[in-house]
Design an enzyme around this catalytic site. Sequence first.
Site, mmCIF file in Angstrom:
data_model
loop_
_atom_site.group_PDB
_atom_site.id
_atom_site.type_symbol
_atom_site.label_atom_id
_atom_site.label_comp_id
_atom_site.label_asym_id
_atom_site.label_seq_id
_atom_site.Cartn_x
_atom_site.Cartn_y
_atom_site.Cartn_z
ATOM 1 N N LYS A 28 0.973 -1.307 0.182
ATOM 2 C CA LYS A 28 -0.150 -0.072 -0.750
ATOM 3 C C LYS A 28 0.957 1.378 -0.403
ATOM 4 C CE LYS A 28 -3.906 -2.202 2.453
ATOM 5 N NZ LYS A 28 -4.637 -2.419 3.381
ATOM 6 N N TYR A 68 -12.026 -2.273 -4.034
ATOM 7 C CA TYR A 68 -12.789 -2.859 -2.046
ATOM 8 C C TYR A 68 -14.596 -2.625 -2.239
ATOM 9 C CZ TYR A 68 -8.071 -2.346 0.031
ATOM 10 O OH TYR A 68 -6.802 -2.513 1.180
ATOM 11 N N ASN A 131 -1.812 0.033 7.756
ATOM 12 C CA ASN A 131 -1.168 -1.243 8.150
ATOM 13 C C ASN A 131 -1.175 -2.308 6.516
ATOM 14 O OD1 ASN A 131 -3.195 -1.632 6.021
ATOM 15 N ND2 ASN A 131 -4.433 -3.678 7.183
ATOM 16 N N HIS A 134 -1.915 -5.349 1.200
ATOM 17 C CA HIS A 134 -3.001 -6.142 1.251
ATOM 18 C C HIS A 134 -2.953 -7.909 0.469
ATOM 19 C CE1 HIS A 134 -7.421 -6.699 -0.490
ATOM 20 N NE2 HIS A 134 -6.296 -7.298 -1.816
ATOM 21 N N GLU A 145 -9.085 -10.061 -8.079
ATOM 22 C CA GLU A 145 -8.427 -8.988 -8.260
ATOM 23 C C GLU A 145 -7.101 -9.215 -8.965
ATOM 24 O OE1 GLU A 145 -7.518 -9.315 -3.740
ATOM 25 O OE2 GLU A 145 -8.953 -8.617 -3.122
HETATM 26 P P1 IDP Z 1 -8.034 -7.328 4.739
HETATM 27 O O1 IDP Z 1 -7.350 -5.606 3.961
HETATM 28 O O2 IDP Z 1 -7.084 -7.565 6.235
HETATM 29 O O3 IDP Z 1 -8.133 -8.321 4.343
HETATM 30 P P2 IDP Z 1 -10.194 -5.625 5.459
HETATM 31 O O4 IDP Z 1 -11.437 -6.420 6.616
HETATM 32 O O5 IDP Z 1 -10.280 -5.716 3.806
HETATM 33 O O6 IDP Z 1 -9.068 -6.544 5.879
HETATM 34 O O7 IDP Z 1 -10.254 -3.990 4.994
HETATM 35 C C1 IDP Z 1 -9.553 -3.167 3.973
HETATM 36 C C2 IDP Z 1 -8.333 -2.930 4.549
HETATM 37 O O8 IDP Z 1 -9.426 -1.339 4.868
HETATM 38 C C3 IDP Z 1 -7.720 -2.363 5.488
HETATM 39 O O9 IDP Z 1 -6.402 -4.010 4.887
HETATM 40 C C4 IDP Z 1 -7.746 -1.413 6.797
HETATM 41 O O10 IDP Z 1 -6.358 -0.104 5.380
HETATM 42 C C5 IDP Z 1 -9.160 -0.668 5.825
HETATM 43 N N1 IDP Z 1 -9.948 -1.062 7.500
HETATM 44 C C6 IDP Z 1 -10.062 -2.572 7.720
HETATM 45 N N2 IDP Z 1 -10.551 -1.501 8.694
HETATM 46 C C7 IDP Z 1 -10.729 -0.659 9.537
HETATM 47 C C8 IDP Z 1 -10.557 0.113 10.344
HETATM 48 O O11 IDP Z 1 -11.668 0.288 11.151
HETATM 49 N N3 IDP Z 1 -10.434 1.956 10.637
HETATM 50 C C9 IDP Z 1 -9.957 2.084 9.315
HETATM 51 N N4 IDP Z 1 -9.421 1.478 8.025
HETATM 52 C C10 IDP Z 1 -9.878 -0.184 8.158
HETATM 53 MG MG MG Z 2 -9.832 -7.939 3.055
#
Ligand code: IDP
Ligand code: MG
Length: 169
Positions: A28, A68, A131, A134, A145
């Site tokens: 990212k 997304y 984080n 992805h 994807e």
């Molecule tokens: P993942 O990336 O582990 O698959 P997802 O639930 O698909 O997790 O969420 C996609 C991305 O959205 C996460 O990697 C993170 O960057 C962001 N995200 C998820 N939950 C939150 C939140 O509660 N606050 C802010 N960003 C979030």
């Molecule tokens: Mg995800």
Amino acid sequence: MICTFLALVSILHQVMAAQRERTFIMVKPDGVQRGIVGEIIKRFEQKGFKLVALKFVWPSEELLQKHYADLAGKPFFPGLIKYMSSGPVVPMVWEGLNSVKTGRVMLGATNPADSAPGTIRGDLCIQVGRNIVHGSDSVESANKEINLWFTEKEVVGWTPANEGWVYED
Ligand code: IDP
Ligand code: MG
């Protein structure tokens, strides 16, 4: 008898090869800005997965909204699109046995506060909204994807010279 055995071995080979699935991994914008691209690639390379596609792009909001789409109703969605479109990213495709599931284990939990030490997120970041990487959550979303980020020609089939040292069959 021998024929049946050989047929079974052949079927087993085919099943194992079919499980050498592809997963979509993307560094990212924060991972790029912080200079962690090489570290993330290193972990997948050292695991034994095979790189079959990689590029460096500054993604549009439109592409990210498609990527997304499942999260469109979440309160953090606008912030997520802003963050993800804030700079270049490194989308990649990695191939290998159970690469989707293992890739997720290597990434660690979505929220780095819950990611185990030794995982990419557990070792290298702090907050869920930053984080750094992805990874596809299922074979089905991996295929979706990969098709969204890469053309068919950009995904390169090849056989690494060390394959026999990574897999027993
Ligand atoms: P993942 O990336 O582990 O698959 P997802 O639930 O698909 O997790 O969420 C996609 C991305 O959205 C996460 O990697 C993170 O960057 C962001 N995200 C998820 N939950 C939150 C939140 O509660 N606050 C802010 N960003 C979030
Ligand atoms: Mg995800």
